[in-house]
Design a protein around this motif. Structure first.
Motif, PDB file in Angstrom:
ATOM      1  N   ASP B  23       0.890  -1.217  -0.049  1.00  0.00           N
ATOM      2  CA  ASP B  23      -0.082   0.077  -0.078  1.00  0.00           C
ATOM      3  C   ASP B  23       0.829   1.096  -0.121  1.00  0.00           C
ATOM      4  O   ASP B  23       0.250   2.399  -0.302  1.00  0.00           O
ATOM      5  N   ILE B  24       2.170   1.175   0.374  1.00  0.00           N
ATOM      6  CA  ILE B  24       2.980   2.405   0.453  1.00  0.00           C
ATOM      7  C   ILE B  24       4.115   2.201  -0.435  1.00  0.00           C
ATOM      8  O   ILE B  24       4.758   3.004  -0.878  1.00  0.00           O
ATOM      9  N   VAL B  25       4.609   0.919  -0.410  1.00  0.00           N
ATOM     10  CA  VAL B  25       5.914   0.732  -1.188  1.00  0.00           C
ATOM     11  C   VAL B  25       5.361   0.112  -2.444  1.00  0.00           C
ATOM     12  O   VAL B  25       5.052  -0.945  -2.636  1.00  0.00           O
ATOM     13  N   ALA B 200      16.896  11.169   5.828  1.00  0.00           N
ATOM     14  CA  ALA B 200      17.473  10.038   4.899  1.00  0.00           C
ATOM     15  C   ALA B 200      18.785  10.512   4.189  1.00  0.00           C
ATOM     16  O   ALA B 200      19.614   9.638   4.072  1.00  0.00           O
ATOM     17  N   THR B 201      18.992  11.733   3.960  1.00  0.00           N
ATOM     18  CA  THR B 201      20.316  12.276   3.149  1.00  0.00           C
ATOM     19  C   THR B 201      21.192  12.134   4.172  1.00  0.00           C
ATOM     20  O   THR B 201      22.335  11.741   3.804  1.00  0.00           O
ATOM     21  N   GLN B 202      20.927  12.532   5.468  1.00  0.00           N
ATOM     22  CA  GLN B 202      22.075  12.568   6.470  1.00  0.00           C
ATOM     23  C   GLN B 202      22.397  11.034   6.731  1.00  0.00           C
ATOM     24  O   GLN B 202      23.673  10.568   6.995  1.00  0.00           O
ATOM     25  N   LEU B 203      21.649   9.967   6.505  1.00  0.00           N
ATOM     26  CA  LEU B 203      21.900   8.733   6.511  1.00  0.00           C
ATOM     27  C   LEU B 203      22.514   8.158   5.465  1.00  0.00           C
ATOM     28  O   LEU B 203      22.851   6.792   4.995  1.00  0.00           O
ATOM     29  N   GLY B 204      22.903   8.996   4.268  1.00  0.00           N
ATOM     30  CA  GLY B 204      23.521   8.642   3.156  1.00  0.00           C
ATOM     31  C   GLY B 204      22.865   7.978   2.049  1.00  0.00           C
ATOM     32  O   GLY B 204      23.013   7.473   1.215  1.00  0.00           O
ATOM     33  N   LEU B 205      21.487   8.536   2.204  1.00  0.00           N
ATOM     34  CA  LEU B 205      20.314   8.050   1.167  1.00  0.00           C
ATOM     35  C   LEU B 205      20.124   9.037   0.058  1.00  0.00           C
ATOM     36  O   LEU B 205      20.120  10.295   0.620  1.00  0.00           O
ATOM     37  N   ALA B 206      19.615   8.970  -0.929  1.00  0.00           N
ATOM     38  CA  ALA B 206      19.059   9.980  -1.745  1.00  0.00           C
ATOM     39  C   ALA B 206      17.379   9.794  -1.991  1.00  0.00           C
ATOM     40  O   ALA B 206      17.164   8.610  -2.093  1.00  0.00           O
ATOM     41  N   VAL B 207      16.870  10.946  -1.789  1.00  0.00           N
ATOM     42  CA  VAL B 207      15.487  10.930  -2.063  1.00  0.00           C
ATOM     43  C   VAL B 207      15.159  11.763  -3.551  1.00  0.00           C
ATOM     44  O   VAL B 207      15.517  12.786  -3.334  1.00  0.00           O
ATOM     45  N   SER B 243      16.072  -0.788   6.433  1.00  0.00           N
ATOM     46  CA  SER B 243      15.573  -0.284   7.611  1.00  0.00           C
ATOM     47  C   SER B 243      15.013   1.076   7.723  1.00  0.00           C
ATOM     48  O   SER B 243      13.951   1.485   8.329  1.00  0.00           O
ATOM     49  N   VAL B 244      15.684   1.801   6.641  1.00  0.00           N
ATOM     50  CA  VAL B 244      15.029   3.242   6.610  1.00  0.00           C
ATOM     51  C   VAL B 244      13.762   3.276   5.896  1.00  0.00           C
ATOM     52  O   VAL B 244      12.764   4.063   6.248  1.00  0.00           O
ATOM     53  N   ALA B 245      13.457   2.334   5.035  1.00  0.00           N
ATOM     54  CA  ALA B 245      12.313   2.207   4.160  1.00  0.00           C
ATOM     55  C   ALA B 245      11.443   1.692   5.264  1.00  0.00           C
ATOM     56  O   ALA B 245      10.110   2.191   5.183  1.00  0.00           O
ATOM     57  N   ARG B 246      11.572   0.590   5.985  1.00  0.00           N
ATOM     58  CA  ARG B 246      10.542   0.376   7.090  1.00  0.00           C
ATOM     59  C   ARG B 246      10.191   1.522   7.879  1.00  0.00           C
ATOM     60  O   ARG B 246       8.991   1.782   8.187  1.00  0.00           O
ATOM     61  N   GLN B 247      11.217   2.393   8.480  1.00  0.00           N
ATOM     62  CA  GLN B 247      10.609   3.649   9.057  1.00  0.00           C
ATOM     63  C   GLN B 247       9.829   4.519   8.357  1.00  0.00           C
ATOM     64  O   GLN B 247       8.659   5.125   8.808  1.00  0.00           O
ATOM     65  N   VAL B 248      10.143   4.572   7.027  1.00  0.00           N
ATOM     66  CA  VAL B 248       9.283   5.518   6.310  1.00  0.00           C
ATOM     67  C   VAL B 248       7.901   5.004   6.209  1.00  0.00           C
ATOM     68  O   VAL B 248       6.948   5.698   6.506  1.00  0.00           O
TER      69      VAL B 248
END
Lengths: 360, 360
Positions: B23-25, B200-207, B243-248
Motif C-alpha cells: 500500500d505504500i511501497v 534520509a540524506t544524513q543517513l547517506g540515502l538519496a530521495v 531499515s530506513v524504508a521500514r521507518q518511512v
C-alpha cells in the motif's frame, strides 16, 4: 397540494414547465402592492387592525378558487415554525421580511405555488404571480385577475392622482414590481456582466442576486426588476422589462455560442469537472454548490452534459439552501459542517437518481 | 510475452502482486553495474568494442532462461523507434540515458519485465531486478543469480582492492544501487516530508522523484536509494535501505492514521473530489493527473473509496505518461492539448471499466 407538500418538495410545480427561453430565464414574476382603505399601513397599524385584515382576507380564499379552479391555502404565519417560514423564503413563496415576524401575518398560496398573497408585510397585501421562463404577460394577467377578485370584495386604497397608495413611495402608482430571474453564466465567464448591469441600471432597472435586495449573485443567477413605478403604466413597465430581458437573453445566448466556438474544449472540461465534484464531494458550501450547479446547468444547456436533465438545477437551487436542509434533517439542529455534508449528500443522491432515471 | 506486450501493457506483470507493504511501497529495485574486463568503459570505447559486447551478451539469453525458466528477450536499441525507447523508460525498464542513443546499445528483458539488463549504458552492463512492495532481499537474490549467470560466461572487471570497477567512481565496489519507490501522500499532506528527506540524506540515502535523478516528486511518489557503495557490503547497503524504508512506511502509516483521526471528513471530501475530477475531466495535465491519482490511491488505501481497486493507480501512473500516450495514439503526433485530452479520456475509461468490473 397541502402545505406539507409545498414545504417538502423543492421544486414548485409551476417550475416544471420550462417556459419560453427557459434555458436562460428561470422565472418571471409580477408583484402588486395593495392596501386596505382607511387602515394604517402595517408599520403604523395597531395589532387589532392587522388582525382584522387577516380575518377579512380569509374570505378571499373561495373567491380565488372560483376564479381559476385551483385550491388556495390560507396560512397564519404564527402556525408555522420559524424554520418553515424560511423554507417558504427559499422557495420564493414569501419574502424574508414576512418570515421575520409572525404575529398578525398570513399567507394565501395557490396549490402550485405560482400565486401567493402575503398579508401584512410592508403593505397589507403583496400579490405575487410567477410563471416559468420569460413570460411576464401571463404573470401580469394572472396578478390582475387575483387583484380584481380581491378588489371585488375589499376596498383598496387608491388615489385618482397618485394611483395605488403604498407604504413606501417607490411603489406608489401601479404598486407593481416586475422581475425576471435569469441564469447568465456565459456573460459572467466572459466578463461582460458588469457592462450589462450598468446598462440595465441606466434604463431604470435593478439587477440583484437570487434572493432579492442585498443578496449576492451566487450561481450566476440575477434578478432584474423595474425600479420606477410612479408615472408609468403597468403595461409600459412590463414591456420595458420584457424588452431588456429579451436583450439579456440574446446577449447570454451569443456569449454561450462564442464560448463554444472559441473554447469548446476548455468549457467542456470545466463543466464536466464541476459535475464530477458535485457527483463525489463529501462537503459543499452553499456558495460552492450554486457555482458548480450553475456550470453544470450551462453544460446541460449547451448539450455538453447529457447525463442529467436541466430541471435538477432548479430543484437543487432550493434543496441545497440552509433552511430546506434543516427541514430535511428534522429535529437535530445542523452545524455548518453537518449542513455542508448533508448538502453534498443530497446533491450526490439527486444526480445519481436523475442519472438512472434519465439514463440513455 | 513479446516486446509488443511489454510496450503496450501499462502494468508490468510483476507489479500485479502488491507485495509486502504494497500500500505504500510500490516497488523495490536492485541495480548492479558491471563491466567487461579489458574493454574501455562505454564513453571511451570504440564502436567496434561496444558492438562486440552486444554480440557477447546475446549468448547470455539462454543462460538466463536456463536459470529461472522465464523467457528473455534480446532487443537492439536501434530496432526500436525513439518513442518505443521512451515508453520503456516510462515503464522503468530502461534508463533515460539508454533511450537517448541507440547505436551499439541493447537490452535484455525478462518476459515479466522484472529483470532487465541494459547493455552499453554508462557501464557495459546494468543489471536491474524489480520486486513488488518492500522486498529488497528478493530483488538482491534475483540480481545476484543473474550476475552469476553472466559472470559464468564473461570476464567481468574486478579489483581485489576496490571491488567491481565502474565508469563512475560512486558505483565502485559493489556496483550496487538499491532503491524503493514509495507513495507518501500523508507525509506530504501533513508537511512532514521535508524532515524525512533531510534525515534520509544524513543517513547517506538519496530521495528523488519518480523518474530518478533530477525528476520532481509528482504524485507524492519518491525514490529512496543508497548513495554510497565503496567500502560497504551488498548486504549492509540493502539492510540499511530496508531499515530506513521500514521507518518511512511506519511514519507514513502513522500520518495516515492521524489524518483519519483528526480530519476524516476533510480527507474523505478531498479524495472523493479528486476521484470526481478524474472521472469527468476532459483535459488533464500529467502533473495534475498524478496528484489526483495519488489522492485517489490514498482514499482507496484508507478504505474511503471503494469503487475501484488500488492497482488502477500503478496502471495509470504509466498509462498517462506522454510517450505511452503517444504510443496509444498511433501515427499522428499529439500536441500538448491533445495529449491532455487523451490522458483524461484514458483515465475516465479506466475508472469506468474498473468500476464496472470491481463494482460492489
Amino acid at each position: 397540494m397541502a402545505l406539507e407538500n409545498i414545504l417538502d418538495q423543492p421544486l414548485n410545480p409551476w417550475m416544471a414547465g420550462g417556459g419560453p427561453d427557459g434555458d436562460i430565464v428561470l422565472s418571471s414574476r409580477i408583484r402588486l402592492a395593495r392596501n386596505f382603505e382607511a387602515v394604517p399601513f402595517p408599520n403604523r397599524a395597531k395589532g387589532s387592525q392587522l388582525a382584522a385584515i387577516v380575518d377579512q382576507m380569509r374570505k378571499s380564499v373561495n373567491d380565488l378558487t372560483n376564479l381559476d379552479g385551483h385550491r388556495y391555502l390560507f396560512i397564519e404565519m404564527e402556525k408555522l415554525s420559524p424554520l418553515e417560514r424560511y423554507v417558504l423564503v427559499e422557495k420564493h413563496i414569501i419574502s424574508p421580511n414576512l418570515a421575520q415576524e409572525a404575529e398578525n401575518r398570513a399567507l394565501i398560496v395557490r396549490d402550485d405555488a405560482a400565486v401567493s398573497i402575503m398579508i401584512n408585510e410592508e403593505d397589507h397585501l403583496r400579490i405575487q404571480c410567477l410563471a416559468p421562463g420569460l413570460n411576464l404577460n401571463d404573470a401580469l394577467k394572472c396578478a390582475n385577475k387575483v387583484d380584481d377578485a380581491i378588489e371585488g370584495r375589499h376596498d383598496i386604497a387608491f388615489s385618482e392622482q397618485m394611483g395605488y397608495l403604498t407604504a413606501c413611495p417607490t411603489n406608489l402608482g401601479t404598486g407593481l414590481r416586475a422581475s425576471v430571474m435569469v441564469h447568465l453564466p456565459a456573460l459572467v465567464l466572459s466578463g461582460q456582466i458588469n457592462r450589462l448591469v450598468t446598462a440595465a441600471t441606466q434604463l431604470g432597472l435593478a439587477v440583484r442576486g437570487i434572493y432579492g435586495e442585498g443578496s449576492e449573485a451566487v450561481g450566476n443567477i440575477f434578478q432584474i426588476s423595474n425600479q420606477l413605478t410612479l408615472g408609468h403604466g403597468e403595461q409600459e413597465i412590463v414591456e420595458n422589462l420584457y424588452s431588456v430581458a429579451r436583450q439579456v437573453v440574446d446577449h447570454e445566448r451569443s456569449a454561450r455560442q462564442a464560448l463554444l466556438a472559441e473554447s469548446r474544449d476548455v468549457l467542456a472540461d470545466r463543466v464536466w469537472r464541476a459535475y464530477g465534484v458535485l457527483r463525489y464531494a463529501r462537503s459543499l458550501s452553499g456558495q460552492e454548490a450554486l457555482s458548480l450547479l450553475s456550470e453544470v446547468r450551462l453544460g446541460i444547456d449547451l448539450k455538453i452534459i447529457d447525463e442529467v436533465p436541466p430541471v435538477i438545477f432548479n430543484e437543487l437551487l432550493v434543496t441545497t439552501r440552509p433552511n430546506f436542509l434543516q427541514k430535511l434533517a428534522g429535529q437535530a439542529e445542523l452545524g455548518p459542517a453537518e449542513r455542508d455534508r448533508l448538502r453534498a449528500q443530497i446533491i450526490r443522491q439527486c444526480l445519481e437518481d436523475n442519472k438512472t432515471r434519465g439514463g440513455k
